[in-house]
Design a protein around this motif. Structure first.
Motif, short mmCIF file in Angstrom:
data_model
loop_
_atom_site.label_atom_id
_atom_site.label_comp_id
_atom_site.label_asym_id
_atom_site.label_seq_id
_atom_site.Cartn_x
_atom_site.Cartn_y
_atom_site.Cartn_z
N ALA A 52 4.83 0.72 -1.45
CA ALA A 52 5.03 1.45 -0.39
C ALA A 52 6.13 2.58 -0.66
O ALA A 52 6.81 2.43 -1.49
CB ALA A 52 5.88 0.78 0.85
N ASP A 54 0.39 3.81 1.49
CA ASP A 54 0.44 4.32 2.81
C ASP A 54 1.54 3.76 3.82
O ASP A 54 1.70 4.05 4.79
CB ASP A 54 -1.06 3.86 3.36
CG ASP A 54 -1.25 4.28 4.83
OD1 ASP A 54 -0.72 5.27 5.41
OD2 ASP A 54 -1.71 3.48 5.72
N ALA A 55 2.27 2.76 3.39
CA ALA A 55 3.32 1.87 3.97
C ALA A 55 4.56 2.68 3.57
O ALA A 55 4.58 3.20 2.76
CB ALA A 55 3.33 0.47 3.79
N THR A 56 5.43 2.48 4.68
CA THR A 56 6.88 2.74 4.35
C THR A 56 8.05 1.97 4.54
O THR A 56 7.75 1.05 5.81
CB THR A 56 7.41 4.17 5.37
OG1 THR A 56 6.52 5.31 4.64
CG2 THR A 56 8.71 4.68 4.77
N ALA A 65 3.45 6.69 8.63
CA ALA A 65 2.91 5.58 7.85
C ALA A 65 2.10 4.63 8.46
O ALA A 65 2.18 4.51 9.63
CB ALA A 65 4.10 4.82 7.35
N GLY A 66 1.13 4.16 7.85
CA GLY A 66 0.16 3.26 8.39
C GLY A 66 0.75 1.92 8.60
O GLY A 66 0.50 1.03 9.83
N THR A 67 1.67 1.36 7.69
CA THR A 67 2.38 0.34 8.14
C THR A 67 3.84 0.55 7.95
O THR A 67 4.20 1.28 6.92
CB THR A 67 2.11 -0.71 6.92
OG1 THR A 67 0.61 -1.14 7.12
CG2 THR A 67 2.73 -2.10 7.23
N SER A 98 7.58 9.24 11.05
CA SER A 98 7.14 8.65 10.38
C SER A 98 5.42 8.54 10.59
O SER A 98 5.16 8.21 11.72
CB SER A 98 7.24 7.34 9.71
OG SER A 98 6.30 6.53 9.02
N SER A 133 0.99 -1.24 -0.15
CA SER A 133 0.00 -0.14 -0.07
C SER A 133 0.80 1.37 -0.06
O SER A 133 1.94 1.44 0.62
CB SER A 133 -0.74 0.04 1.27
OG SER A 133 -1.10 1.31 1.71
#
Ligand SMILES: *Cc1c(COP(=O)(O)O)cnc(C)c1O
Length: 400
Positions: free
Chosen positions: A150, A128-130, A172-174, A170, A126
């Motif tokens: 990501a 939304d991930a880093t 980030a969501g994940t 961060s 996603s």
């Protein structure tokens, strides 16, 4: 003709920088004494750390695997290529890593390169991930991060504090932290206990690429997680099976749900033909050796050789890196000087590869010595004497 001329210009540019790579052709099995391009050499370049690539029991198991399952798998795992041998291997690998993971399951891949692409693209699917990637990570992790949806940020080598700052900043969501356990061109270990503590505090995954640790690290050869006595549901473990395990392929071990996600979503798993089942069958024999008394003896011998090389090398200008693993690099600096050193050694029948950019940073070209439990003490002493002598000669030439 213009197309070809453009390609040839690129090749010329590499040659001018002493960056052209060439292959040597082995005429005998991977072993310290190897026939290469028709000539007998003493080799210090393979990742066959335990000497299992040509071990009689592993070879016999490969024959037996071919008799039981044939030559090829015929299809991808999710079509019809998943054999009993693959299933047995995955169960065995999951059991090996079970002390270190929650609800462990394992998934076998054709190569470590593909396992790393799979791990990072599946976890980092996603925007939304880093992905927080260690600066000296292997090319396959870099490519996996590029391929993932990501975002990616790189943290400096071994710098837990810098990583913590990045995690704190961060949103980030994940969050996925990814690192080699043993750095493939430097031989040092990542600070995994500190990294895991950080990941647990920040709710981040810790993906550990143990290509150079599996089989070698830990009292039972189970790798980096055993070596550091780690256990966490945040861990995603990648082990490769073409190095110390002596055969080929790789695996991811993680919580069963993570593995199920890989099976459903990881394209490097789904869209490729399953590797020959005979390889998985041969790997069961190499795991028997790794986990048994012979594996323990081979690891002890390897560690004696690492200490011996350390004692015997007396270098003044060339830089040793602080490695306690079988990867013992000697940093020379300039590409042409590293190449010259490798070719002087080659003339003496010693095969040590010169590693140049982009595999390592510019100005840090090096000889990458790798030791194996198949080497003898005399062979390692011979290498050390040759390296000491070669450095002295080059120092004299520079002074003259
Ligand atoms: C060799 C290596 C890989 C790739 O594994 P293969 O099975 O050779 O594709 C991945 N990561 C690291 C650190 C490696 O050294």
């Amino acid at each position: 003709m213009n197309l070809i001329a453009g390609v040839e210009r690129q090749l010329d540019t590499l040659a001018v920088q002493s960056l052209t790579r060439r292959r040597r052709t082995a005429d005998s099995p991977c072993a310290p004494r190897q026939v290469v391009d028709g000539r007998s050499m003493l080799a210090f370049c393979s990742n066959d750390y335990l000497g299992l690539a040509a071990h009689p029991r592993v070879i016999a198991a490969l024959h037996e695997g071919a008799d039981l399952y044939g030559a090829g798998s015929g299809a991808a795992h999710l079509v019809s290529g998943h054999s009993r041998a693959h299933a047995q291997l995955e169960e065995r690998l999951a059991a090996m890593q079970a002390p270190h993971l929650a609800d462990a399951r394992a998934l076998y891949f054709c190569t470590g390169y593909m396992a790393n692409l799979a791990a990072l693209t599946a976890l980092g699917s996603s925007p939304d991930a880093t992905i927080f990637s260690e600066a000296l990570n292997h090319a396959s992790l870099i490519d996996g991060a590029r391929l993932a949806k990501a975002g990616v940020t790189v943290y400096p080598h071994g710098d837990v504090a810098a990583l913590e700052t990045k995690l704190l900043e961060s949103g980030a969501g994940t969050k996925i932290v990814v690192t080699d356990s043993v750095f493939s061109m430097d031989g040092d270990l990542a600070p995994l206990p500190a990294l895991l503590a950080l990941c647990e505090r920040h709710g981040a995954w810790l993906v550990v690429d143990d290509a150079h640790g599996f089989g070698v690290l830990g009292a039972n050869g189970r790798g980096a997680l055993e070596h550091f006595a780690l256990r966490s549901p945040n861990l995603v473990y990648v082990g490769t099976l073409g190095k110390a395990a002596g055969v080929g392929g790789a695996f991811i071990a993680a919580h069963a749900s993570v593995i199920e996600l890989m099976i459903q979503r990881a394209r490097p798993y789904i869209y490729t033909t399953a590797s020959p089942p005979a390889l998985a069958h041969a790997l069961l024999a190499s795991l028997d050796i790794i986990e048994g008394a012979e594996g323990m003896e081979r690891r002890a011998h390897l560690n004696r050789l690492i200490s011996l090389l350390d004692d015997e090398l007396k270098l003044k200008r060339w830089q040793r890196l602080p490695s306690r693993t079988a990867i013992q690099p000697i940093v020379i600096g300039a590409n042409d000087e590293a190449l010259r050193a490798a070719s002087r050694l080659h003339e003496q029948g010693l095969w040590v590869p010169a590693i140049r950019p982009p595999t390592v940073a510019p100005g840090t070209a090096r000889l990458r010595v790798t030791l194996s439990a198949a080497h003898t003490q005399d062979e390692v002493a011979q290498l050390a004497a040759a390296l000491n002598h070669l450095e002295t000669q080059q120092l004299e030439r520079t002074a003259a």
